[in-house]
Design a protein around this motif. Structure first.
Motif, mmCIF file in Angstrom:
data_model
loop_
_atom_site.group_PDB
_atom_site.id
_atom_site.type_symbol
_atom_site.label_atom_id
_atom_site.label_comp_id
_atom_site.label_asym_id
_atom_site.label_seq_id
_atom_site.Cartn_x
_atom_site.Cartn_y
_atom_site.Cartn_z
ATOM 1 N N HIS A 25 44.318 37.111 86.662
ATOM 2 C CA HIS A 25 43.134 37.862 86.997
ATOM 3 C C HIS A 25 42.053 37.038 87.418
ATOM 4 C CE1 HIS A 25 45.202 41.747 86.651
ATOM 5 N NE2 HIS A 25 45.644 41.269 85.638
ATOM 6 N N GLY A 82 40.473 46.993 78.499
ATOM 7 C CA GLY A 82 40.454 46.968 79.973
ATOM 8 C C GLY A 82 39.210 46.032 80.524
ATOM 9 N N SER A 83 38.211 45.712 79.869
ATOM 10 C CA SER A 83 37.322 44.865 80.276
ATOM 11 C C SER A 83 37.686 43.220 80.438
ATOM 12 C CB SER A 83 36.076 44.716 79.493
ATOM 13 O OG SER A 83 35.325 44.140 80.005
ATOM 14 N N SER A 85 40.927 42.438 80.226
ATOM 15 C CA SER A 85 42.085 42.261 81.265
ATOM 16 C C SER A 85 41.630 42.059 82.698
ATOM 17 C CB SER A 85 43.037 43.648 81.092
ATOM 18 O OG SER A 85 44.193 43.471 82.091
ATOM 19 N N SER A 86 40.781 42.871 83.207
ATOM 20 C CA SER A 86 40.159 42.886 84.514
ATOM 21 C C SER A 86 39.582 41.435 84.733
ATOM 22 C CB SER A 86 39.175 43.868 84.664
ATOM 23 O OG SER A 86 37.800 43.521 84.056
ATOM 24 N N HIS A 177 43.879 42.610 92.799
ATOM 25 C CA HIS A 177 42.579 41.970 91.820
ATOM 26 C C HIS A 177 42.726 43.100 90.872
ATOM 27 C CE1 HIS A 177 40.875 44.477 95.058
ATOM 28 N NE2 HIS A 177 40.042 45.000 94.230
ATOM 29 N N LYS A 178 43.221 44.104 90.677
ATOM 30 C CA LYS A 178 43.254 45.056 89.507
ATOM 31 C C LYS A 178 44.455 44.948 88.786
ATOM 32 C CE LYS A 178 40.216 48.504 91.700
ATOM 33 N NZ LYS A 178 40.058 50.057 92.074
ATOM 34 N N ASP A 179 45.687 45.212 89.350
ATOM 35 C CA ASP A 179 46.871 45.150 88.473
ATOM 36 C C ASP A 179 48.038 44.283 89.277
ATOM 37 O OD1 ASP A 179 45.752 48.294 87.801
ATOM 38 O OD2 ASP A 179 46.267 46.911 86.173
#
Length: 213
Positions: A25, A82-83, A85-86, A177-179
């Motif tokens: 990521h 979430g933060s 990981s992104s 770029h998200k998952d």
């Protein structure tokens, strides 16, 4: 011929990936950079550290309450996951998960140790990335046109990701770029494709896509 600074940046980036401080990521963020915003990744990472530091403080405050409302702690740590990981803050994300699991179990000694380690991982990553971006800026000022820090790394990373994933030959792996989403037949995973079978087909501002022949 590559400059010494260029080589130093490449080596540092590879080290961050190899040691698991960052993952794909982070690479994807750099792919979104263009001539209009050469500092996009640094700006996103700066925002991440500001936000994640606040979340760590919030978690610690909740854990110092008596009694502890573990449901609130869980919500904060879900946001933290979430933060991190992104932006590809891999080791920080993993340590946050350990803290969350310890809190769910009500393991006081466990979450105390996990929180301490999370702070350490967070501080270490910030220090390393601060140094990384300083080098990138230095090279950019020397060359006037900034060398893209992802140069030479995209194929390697995407290939390694493919080689680690067992996929059937008619499935496609898309690195968004998200998952990272596996699309295809929906069948059970088959054999791992060989390096020769992995071919890069798209590399643009949005994503790096790989397919198996």
């Amino acid at each position: 011929m590559e400059s010494t600074l260029h080589q130093q940046i490449s080596a540092m980036k590879q080290s961050l990936l190899d040691e698991g401080f960052v993952d794909g990521h982070f690479v994807e963020l750099e792919l979104l950079e263009d001539g209009d915003n050469l500092h996009f990744t640094e700006e996103i990472i700066t925002l991440f550290f500001t936000d994640s530091a606040r979340l760590i403080v919030d978690v610690e405050k909740e854990l110092n309450n008596d009694p502890i409302d573990y449901s609130k702690v869980d919500k904060i740590l879900h946001q933290f996951k979430g933060s991190s990981s992104s932006v590809g803050a891999n080791r920080v994300r993993l340590q946050g998960t350990k803290l969350r699991e310890s809190c769910k179990d009500g393991d006081v000694e466990g979450w105390k140790a996990a929180l301490k380690q999370l702070k350490k991982e967070h501080a270490t990553l910030k220090e390393k990335l601060d140094t990384y971006f300083q080098l990138v800026k230095q090279l950019g000022s020397e060359k006037k046109t900034m060398w893209h820090p992802n140069e030479g790394q995209v194929d390697m990373l995407a290939k390694n990701q493919l080689m680690k994933m067992a996929i059937t030959k008619d499935e496609k792996v898309e690195f968004g770029h998200k998952d990272m989403v596996k699309k295809g037949t929906g069948k059970e995973p088959g054999k791992v494709v060989t390096e020769e079978e992995a071919v890069k087909v798209v590399s643009d501002e949005e994503s790096v896509q790989m397919v198996a022949k």
